[in-house]
Design a protein around this motif. Structure first.
Motif, PDB file in Angstrom:
ATOM      1  N   LEU A 283       0.839  -1.194   0.000  1.00  0.00           N
ATOM      2  CA  LEU A 283       0.000   0.000   0.000  1.00  0.00           C
ATOM      3  C   LEU A 283       0.878   1.250   0.000  1.00  0.00           C
ATOM      4  O   LEU A 283       1.904   1.284   0.671  1.00  0.00           O
ATOM      5  CB  LEU A 283      -0.877   0.035   1.248  1.00  0.00           C
ATOM      6  CG  LEU A 283      -1.707  -1.212   1.558  1.00  0.00           C
ATOM      7  CD1 LEU A 283      -2.194  -1.175   2.991  1.00  0.00           C
ATOM      8  CD2 LEU A 283      -2.883  -1.265   0.586  1.00  0.00           C
ATOM      9  N   VAL A 285       0.848   4.811   1.305  1.00  0.00           N
ATOM     10  CA  VAL A 285       0.116   5.670   2.229  1.00  0.00           C
ATOM     11  C   VAL A 285       1.015   6.845   2.601  1.00  0.00           C
ATOM     12  O   VAL A 285       2.146   6.641   3.051  1.00  0.00           O
ATOM     13  CB  VAL A 285      -0.273   4.895   3.510  1.00  0.00           C
ATOM     14  CG1 VAL A 285      -1.157   5.731   4.408  1.00  0.00           C
ATOM     15  CG2 VAL A 285      -0.968   3.580   3.155  1.00  0.00           C
ATOM     16  N   THR A 312      -7.386   2.381   4.089  1.00  0.00           N
ATOM     17  CA  THR A 312      -6.943   2.042   2.733  1.00  0.00           C
ATOM     18  C   THR A 312      -8.014   1.253   1.982  1.00  0.00           C
ATOM     19  O   THR A 312      -8.165   1.414   0.772  1.00  0.00           O
ATOM     20  CB  THR A 312      -5.616   1.247   2.749  1.00  0.00           C
ATOM     21  OG1 THR A 312      -5.741   0.171   3.672  1.00  0.00           O
ATOM     22  CG2 THR A 312      -4.459   2.108   3.168  1.00  0.00           C
TER      23      THR A 312
END
Ligand code: ADP
Ligand code: MG
Length: 441
Positions: A283, A285, A312
């Motif tokens: 991910l 972020v 997310t």
């Protein structure tokens, strides 16, 4: 030669051990200079790699160069647990028997001041099972990494000593095994299961409180293993001395080795944990989002990870990436610590039943109709997210299911939430209903 080896033993090993137990996040660089005039190359290579295996390090022989390649050196001389690939090593049969969660490795355990000592002790116990600290007891509140460390020890032992026999067991399962063995008069099998092994990892030993037959059996198991220098590692939600209805003789034994604790991580560690989690899940972020989440969730790493997944997952469903604004909206429910109402499994079951239009009995039954299975898994997932119940306990409440079923449900729903709008909405809606109810009661 022997003299060189003896010198290596006496000088290098203590230094490494000291480094291992104290300052694990510092770079450890081992430079061994061997006069090539007196040793031929293959022997030199051999000695070093044998030695590095023994102490749990990975080392390679490098040619002496003036130019120092920093990254290269760091990589080569990192302790082997830090270089451990994410694949699990060990012999398949031994791995299966150990019952370890493949995600809980030293490699993805973030070290901070809150857990540095516990981590170092765990590594030391894994490198020299039965020799360093026996028993090793790790205690601390829920969600601070005790189970993670326990599994990591198991993986690491299997990686270092592939033929060793490791077994992870939750105290509730151990208790069930004792009860069944007594009922079915099969204590021989019980003894083989827990005594013919090299490393016994016992999770949540506090559940042994007040259970006399289990304490009795554990006492003998403990003695049998300890006498043979087999490693025992236990976790507990409080220090052994605070286990009130634990027989004195057991409490006494728990204090033979090393007792260490894990405490809530500081902000920097929380951010580091989130960063690691994000990268291992692939991910992206932004830093301010990680900081925001880390500042909101302070005392439980499981909840910290839950918040990241929620933010997310939401962004994913919207086809956007997560930013601070979105995270603030999605996580608005995250009230500051202490303000959370207590959620019970009864409440989760009742609300899930009402919402899914199944009955509580159906949710806990063995019926495997598709929609029912999904509702059941969501309820299990919510038990993990909203209560402090252990996996076996949740399994028990859902009609006596195995803890691995709960683990599977948790993972599956976590994944579905990222992929399916409907599931995400259901879980979110249910969560807010449950929390609302809990606040009212
Ligand atoms: P406990 O057994 O103390 O209740 P767990 O070991 O189950 O806690 O940890 C809860 C979650 O937090 C797990 O997903 C675990 O991987 C994660 N976690 C805990 N401590 C760390 C850490 N130091 N670094 C990375 N993840 C962690
Ligand atoms: Mg645990």
């Amino acid at each position: 030669d022997d003299l060189a080896r003896a010198q290596l033993e006496s000088r290098v090993r203590p230094a490494l051990e000291q480094a291992l137990t104290r300052e694990l996040d510092t770079e450890i660089r081992l430079v061994v200079t061997i006069d090539t005039a007196i040793t031929d190359d293959s022997k030199r290579q051999n000695d070093l790699s044998t030695y590095s295996q023994n102490v749990g390090f990975t080392a390679e022989v490098m040619e002496d160069t003036d130019e120092e390649d920093e990254e290269h050196t760091r990589e080569r001389f990192a302790p082997s647990w830090a270089r451990q690939p994410t694949v699990v090593t060990g012999r398949p049969a031994n791995i299966a028997e150990a019952r370890l969660n493949p995600r809980y490795l030293f490699e993805n355990f973030v070290i901070g001041s809150s857990n540095r000592f516990a981590h170092a002790a765990a590594v030391a116990a894994a490198e020299a099972p039965g020799k360093a600290y026996n028993p090793l007891v790790i205690h601390g509140e829920s969600g601070l990494g005790k189970t993670h460390l326990l599994h990591a020890i198991g993986h690491y032992v299997l990686g270092l000593y592939p033929s060793s026999r490791v077994r992870y067991v939750n105290t509730e399962e151990f208790t069930n095994d004792v009860i069944n063995a007594i009922g079915e008069r099969r204590t021989g099998a019980l003894k083989r299961k827990y005594r013919e092994i090299d490393v016994l990892l016992v999770d949540d030993i506090q559940f042994i409180e007040g259970k006399e037959a289990t304490q009795e059996e554990f006492f003998h198991t403990f003695n049998a293993l300890h006498n043979e220098n087999k490693q025992i590692v236990m976790t507990s939600d409080r220090p052994p001395k605070n286990l009130k209805t634990l027989e004195e003789r057991l409490r006494n034994r728990f204090e033979w080795g090393l007792t260490t604790d894990v405490t809530p991580p500081e902000l920097e560690t929380r951010i580091a944990i989130l960063r690691k989690k994000a990268s291992s899940d692939g991910l992206t972020v932004p830093a301010d989002v990680l900081e925001f989440i880390a500042s909101k969730v302070q005392s439980n790493i499981r909840e910290l990870e839950g918040a990241l997944i929620r933010a997310t997952a939401f962004a994913n469903l919207q086809g956007t990436t997560v930013d601070l604004n979105l995270a603030q909206i999605v996580l608005k429910d995250l009230v500051a610590e202490g303000g959370e109402p207590e959620v019970t499994i009864g409440l989760i079951l009742a609300q899930t039943a009402a919402y899914s239009e199944f009955t509580i009995e159906e949710l806990c039954s063995g019926n495997r109709t598709r929609d029912l299975v999904l509702a059941r898994q969501i309820a299990m997932y919510l038990c993990r997210e909203l209560t402090e119940m252990s996996l076996p306990k949740i399994g028990q409440e859902f009609g006596g299911r195995d803890h691995t079923t709960v683990m599977h449900a948790e993972r599956k729903i976590g994944k579905l939430m990222k992929e399916k709008h409907a599931v995400y909405n259901q879980v979110t809606e249910l969560t807010s209903r449950i929390k609302q109810r809990a606040r009212q009661s």
